[in-house]
Design a protein around this motif. Sequence first.
Motif, PDB file in Angstrom:
ATOM      1  N   ASP A   4      -0.280  13.243   9.291  1.00 33.63           N
ATOM      2  CA  ASP A   4      -0.339  11.940   9.188  1.00 33.63           C
ATOM      3  C   ASP A   4      -1.724  11.756   9.884  1.00 33.63           C
ATOM      4  OD1 ASP A   4       0.295   9.002   8.977  1.00 33.63           O
ATOM      5  OD2 ASP A   4      -0.406   9.165  11.235  1.00 33.63           O
ATOM      6  N   GLU A   5      -2.679  10.856   9.401  1.00 31.42           N
ATOM      7  CA  GLU A   5      -3.911  10.503   9.578  1.00 31.42           C
ATOM      8  C   GLU A   5      -4.049  10.027  11.132  1.00 31.42           C
ATOM      9  OE1 GLU A   5      -5.994   8.279   6.818  1.00 31.42           O
ATOM     10  OE2 GLU A   5      -7.597   7.916   8.080  1.00 31.42           O
ATOM     11  N   MET A   6      -3.152   8.847  11.270  1.00 35.84           N
ATOM     12  CA  MET A   6      -3.269   8.296  12.705  1.00 35.84           C
ATOM     13  C   MET A   6      -2.849   9.352  13.774  1.00 35.84           C
ATOM     14  SD  MET A   6      -4.549   5.445  11.699  1.00 35.84           S
ATOM     15  CE  MET A   6      -5.124   5.585  10.195  1.00 35.84           C
ATOM     16  N   ASP A   7      -1.491  10.150  13.512  1.00 32.75           N
ATOM     17  CA  ASP A   7      -1.144  11.052  14.402  1.00 32.75           C
ATOM     18  C   ASP A   7      -2.382  11.928  14.793  1.00 32.75           C
ATOM     19  OD1 ASP A   7       1.655  10.466  14.742  1.00 32.75           O
ATOM     20  OD2 ASP A   7       2.336  11.622  12.891  1.00 32.75           O
TER      21      ASP A   7
ATOM     22  N   SER B 127     -15.107   5.431   6.958  1.00 34.80           N
ATOM     23  CA  SER B 127     -15.353   4.589   5.958  1.00 34.80           C
ATOM     24  C   SER B 127     -14.865   3.094   6.217  1.00 34.80           C
ATOM     25  CB  SER B 127     -14.726   4.987   4.774  1.00 34.80           C
ATOM     26  OG  SER B 127     -15.088   6.283   4.850  1.00 34.80           O
ATOM     27  N   GLY B 128     -13.755   3.058   6.429  1.00 36.04           N
ATOM     28  CA  GLY B 128     -13.107   1.665   7.196  1.00 36.04           C
ATOM     29  C   GLY B 128     -12.672   2.004   8.321  1.00 36.04           C
ATOM     30  N   VAL B 129     -12.076   0.949   8.966  1.00 37.82           N
ATOM     31  CA  VAL B 129     -11.911   1.106  10.551  1.00 37.82           C
ATOM     32  C   VAL B 129     -10.534   0.917  10.766  1.00 37.82           C
ATOM     33  CG1 VAL B 129     -12.670  -0.135  12.924  1.00 37.82           C
ATOM     34  CG2 VAL B 129     -14.120  -0.364  10.817  1.00 37.82           C
ATOM     35  N   SER B 130      -9.932   1.830  11.680  1.00 36.30           N
ATOM     36  CA  SER B 130      -8.655   1.817  12.199  1.00 36.30           C
ATOM     37  C   SER B 130      -8.758   1.389  13.668  1.00 36.30           C
ATOM     38  CB  SER B 130      -7.647   2.982  12.070  1.00 36.30           C
ATOM     39  OG  SER B 130      -7.606   3.302  10.413  1.00 36.30           O
ATOM     40  N   MET B 131      -7.585   0.556  14.126  1.00 36.17           N
ATOM     41  CA  MET B 131      -7.576   0.287  15.408  1.00 36.17           C
ATOM     42  C   MET B 131      -6.425   0.415  16.089  1.00 36.17           C
ATOM     43  SD  MET B 131     -10.135  -3.026  16.000  1.00 36.17           S
ATOM     44  CE  MET B 131     -11.619  -2.922  14.957  1.00 36.17           C
TER      45      MET B 131
ATOM     46  N   GLN C 233       0.376   2.806  17.999  1.00 36.78           N
ATOM     47  CA  GLN C 233       0.560   1.798  16.861  1.00 36.78           C
ATOM     48  C   GLN C 233      -0.686   1.276  16.325  1.00 36.78           C
ATOM     49  OE1 GLN C 233       2.186  -1.959  18.486  1.00 36.78           O
ATOM     50  NE2 GLN C 233       2.663  -2.752  16.501  1.00 36.78           N
ATOM     51  N   ARG C 234      -0.936   1.548  15.216  1.00 40.08           N
ATOM     52  CA  ARG C 234      -2.275   1.004  14.525  1.00 40.08           C
ATOM     53  C   ARG C 234      -2.157  -0.558  14.445  1.00 40.08           C
ATOM     54  NH1 ARG C 234      -4.617  -0.602   9.484  1.00 40.08           N
ATOM     55  NH2 ARG C 234      -6.544   0.540   8.914  1.00 40.08           N
ATOM     56  N   VAL C 235      -2.754  -1.223  15.253  1.00 35.56           N
ATOM     57  CA  VAL C 235      -2.589  -2.619  15.437  1.00 35.56           C
ATOM     58  C   VAL C 235      -3.355  -3.589  14.537  1.00 35.56           C
ATOM     59  CG1 VAL C 235      -1.865  -2.710  17.667  1.00 35.56           C
ATOM     60  CG2 VAL C 235      -4.061  -2.479  17.518  1.00 35.56           C
ATOM     61  N   SER C 236      -4.562  -2.793  14.206  1.00 37.97           N
ATOM     62  CA  SER C 236      -5.460  -3.647  13.254  1.00 37.97           C
ATOM     63  C   SER C 236      -6.425  -2.601  12.587  1.00 37.97           C
ATOM     64  CB  SER C 236      -6.238  -4.644  14.136  1.00 37.97           C
ATOM     65  OG  SER C 236      -6.894  -5.555  13.155  1.00 37.97           O
ATOM     66  N   GLY C 237      -7.196  -3.244  11.815  1.00 35.98           N
ATOM     67  CA  GLY C 237      -8.238  -2.543  11.017  1.00 35.98           C
ATOM     68  C   GLY C 237      -9.204  -3.331  10.164  1.00 35.98           C
ATOM     69  N   THR C 238     -10.221  -2.864   9.744  1.00 34.59           N
ATOM     70  CA  THR C 238     -11.040  -3.882   8.993  1.00 34.59           C
ATOM     71  C   THR C 238     -11.819  -3.039   7.716  1.00 34.59           C
ATOM     72  OG1 THR C 238     -13.147  -5.055   8.791  1.00 34.59           O
ATOM     73  CG2 THR C 238     -13.077  -3.520  10.803  1.00 34.59           C
ATOM     74  N   SER C 239     -11.822  -3.551   6.676  1.00 38.00           N
ATOM     75  CA  SER C 239     -12.551  -2.610   5.653  1.00 38.00           C
ATOM     76  C   SER C 239     -13.999  -2.682   5.789  1.00 38.00           C
ATOM     77  CB  SER C 239     -12.185  -3.210   4.492  1.00 38.00           C
ATOM     78  OG  SER C 239     -12.667  -4.694   4.146  1.00 38.00           O
ATOM     79  N   ILE C 240     -14.725  -3.542   6.794  1.00 38.77           N
ATOM     80  CA  ILE C 240     -16.106  -3.542   6.897  1.00 38.77           C
ATOM     81  C   ILE C 240     -16.374  -2.384   8.268  1.00 38.77           C
ATOM     82  CG2 ILE C 240     -18.114  -4.978   7.713  1.00 38.77           C
ATOM     83  CD1 ILE C 240     -16.384  -7.421   6.941  1.00 38.77           C
TER      84      ILE C 240
HETATM   85  C1  LIG Z   1      -7.382   3.335   4.584  1.00 37.93           C
HETATM   86  C2  LIG Z   1      -8.147   4.299   6.044  1.00 37.93           C
HETATM   87  C3  LIG Z   1      -6.707   4.358   6.934  1.00 37.93           C
HETATM   88  C4  LIG Z   1      -8.292   5.705   5.203  1.00 37.93           C
HETATM   89  O1  LIG Z   1      -8.843   6.585   6.592  1.00 37.93           O
HETATM   90  C5  LIG Z   1      -9.472   3.618   6.553  1.00 37.93           C
HETATM   91  O2  LIG Z   1     -10.341   3.546   5.830  1.00 37.93           O
HETATM   92  C6  LIG Z   1      -9.101   2.173   7.239  1.00 37.93           C
HETATM   93  O3  LIG Z   1      -8.606   1.964   8.258  1.00 37.93           O
HETATM   94  N1  LIG Z   1      -9.668   1.212   6.474  1.00 37.93           N
HETATM   95  C7  LIG Z   1      -9.680  -0.185   7.024  1.00 37.93           C
HETATM   96  C8  LIG Z   1      -8.225  -0.843   6.122  1.00 37.93           C
HETATM   97  C9  LIG Z   1      -7.961  -2.255   6.734  1.00 37.93           C
HETATM   98  O4  LIG Z   1      -7.234  -2.225   7.852  1.00 37.93           O
HETATM   99  O5  LIG Z   1      -8.278  -3.196   6.183  1.00 37.93           O
END
Ligand SMILES: CC(C)(CO)[C@@H](O)C(=O)NCCC(=O)O
Length: 447
Positions: free
Chosen positions: A163-166, A211-215, A225-232
């Motif tokens: 798993d990527e987050m692990d 490429s995208g952002v994982s928080m 816990q993956r609490v957030s992320g952004t595609s920017i």
């Molecule tokens: C989809 C992944 C996890 C692939 O590594 C990464 O590109 C990402 O965290 N993108 C942001 C997606 C989002 O949370 O909007």
Amino acid sequence: MSSAQMEDQSQNQSVKCTEIGGSERDSENNMSSSTSRFDYYDPISPWALDIGGSLIKLVYFSREDNSLENYLGKSVAAENTGVLNGCTTHPVLNGQLHFAKFETTKINECLDFIESKQILGSCGRHQEVSGGKTLTIKATGGGAYKFANLFKEKFGVRLDKEDEMDCLVAGANFLLKAVPHEAFTYLDNRKEFVQIDPNDLFPYLLVNIGSGVSMIKVDGDGQFQRVSGTSIGGGTFWGLGRLLTKCQSFDELLELSHRGNNRVIDMLVGDIYGGLDYSKVSKIGLSATAIASSFGKAISDKKELQDYKPEDIARSLLRLISNNIGQIAYLNALLHGLKRIIFGGFFIRGHEYTMDTISVAVQFWSKGEAKAMFLRHEGFLGALGAFKSYEKHGFGGLMVDHLAEQTPIVSPRPHPNQKVNGPFTEELADNESIDCSVLSVETLKLT
Ligand SMILES: CC(C)(CO)[C@@H](O)C(=O)NCCC(=O)O
Ligand SMILES: Nc1ncnc2c1ncn2[C@@H]1O[C@H](COP(=O)(O)OP(=O)(O)OP(=O)(O)O)[C@@H](O)[C@H]1O
């Protein structure tokens, strides 16, 4: 130790690692089915992959030539003292941990590299290791799924997906706990290494800018816990940057941004307030030089894209993306009561302006309460985590465990306070290797 001293020492930084494996290799994951105990004496050098949307990251270990002797000598010695017979030995393998990256769109370069470096081990190409078992390689990231068949067809290896987050968390925790001079802050052109007490590491927010952002809120080893992320994210910077500037490579885009002036395109508070500080006319407290609107000047200017210099566009874009990520990271830290924000991912690339912008955003929004930190091996968190994951499956001498000592690194680096001409501070050189001592714990089956 003062931060200045730590900076000096970092110039000779190298990582000594210990590699540990365990248990008999009799599962599907085995590299050997052990018909004779000497099957174990030719271990395939471990390697692991993180195949992301933009980049493939490869971490692999190579033994020094005398390593095998070392290994045999210790094992036989152990046997002579009656330690063997299905028990564990601890041979030390000296070697190096190597890091390499490739663009995902050029995956063939990665395959060629793997082939040319012979990191598949002595079994070679299209191998079936003894007992008809297939060699399994740890891999993470979306590409571990997408390209599984390609690796199977090309090398006959199976990608064992983690798993990527692990992996990101395992890689970050390992670096933060075990690698001296790994974490640092960067603000006002000053880089300061931070030695974090491993007992006082958690919780922290891991912000991985790929490429995208994982928080990810990290509470402990394997606890997150993956609490957030952004595609920017990094893909946005590179994708938009390529379209807008026509540059040919990511490095060129960074180089452009280094030379550019964002004020040419960004609309500043002063532009709106006729040069006055907004703080002078209101309680809100924005200085005249603060960006009021990224790329905002492009609406008022009667200019076309070609009228702007590529370097100014690159600078504005980098500032926009870095600022935005810094702000979202801070908001998540606030939401989850976290003071420490650690940034990873290859978007950063040890780039001064990127780190400074992120740090300023975190400092500004948190009013100095939260701190942005960066990592020397920023882009290899996932790959290191995948590499370490061999351990949890309990086979084959494949875990980096802890640092034993430091030795001088091969490639020279600029001093952190030395102003470099390029945009990078202290990036890991491509394909740079790190000296390692590896302790391989094998359970040897005597037949
Ligand atoms: C989809 C992944 C996890 C692939 O590594 C990464 O590109 C990402 O965290 N993108 C942001 C997606 C989002 O949370 O909007
Ligand atoms: N040589 C390079 N070529 C392309 N992008 C690069 C390069 N160096 C740094 N980057 C930046 O790093 C980003 C990729 O970072 P990283 O490898 O951490 O993520 P990824 O694993 O590819 O993405 P994801 O995890 O979202 O699938 C790119 O989008 C780009 O912004």
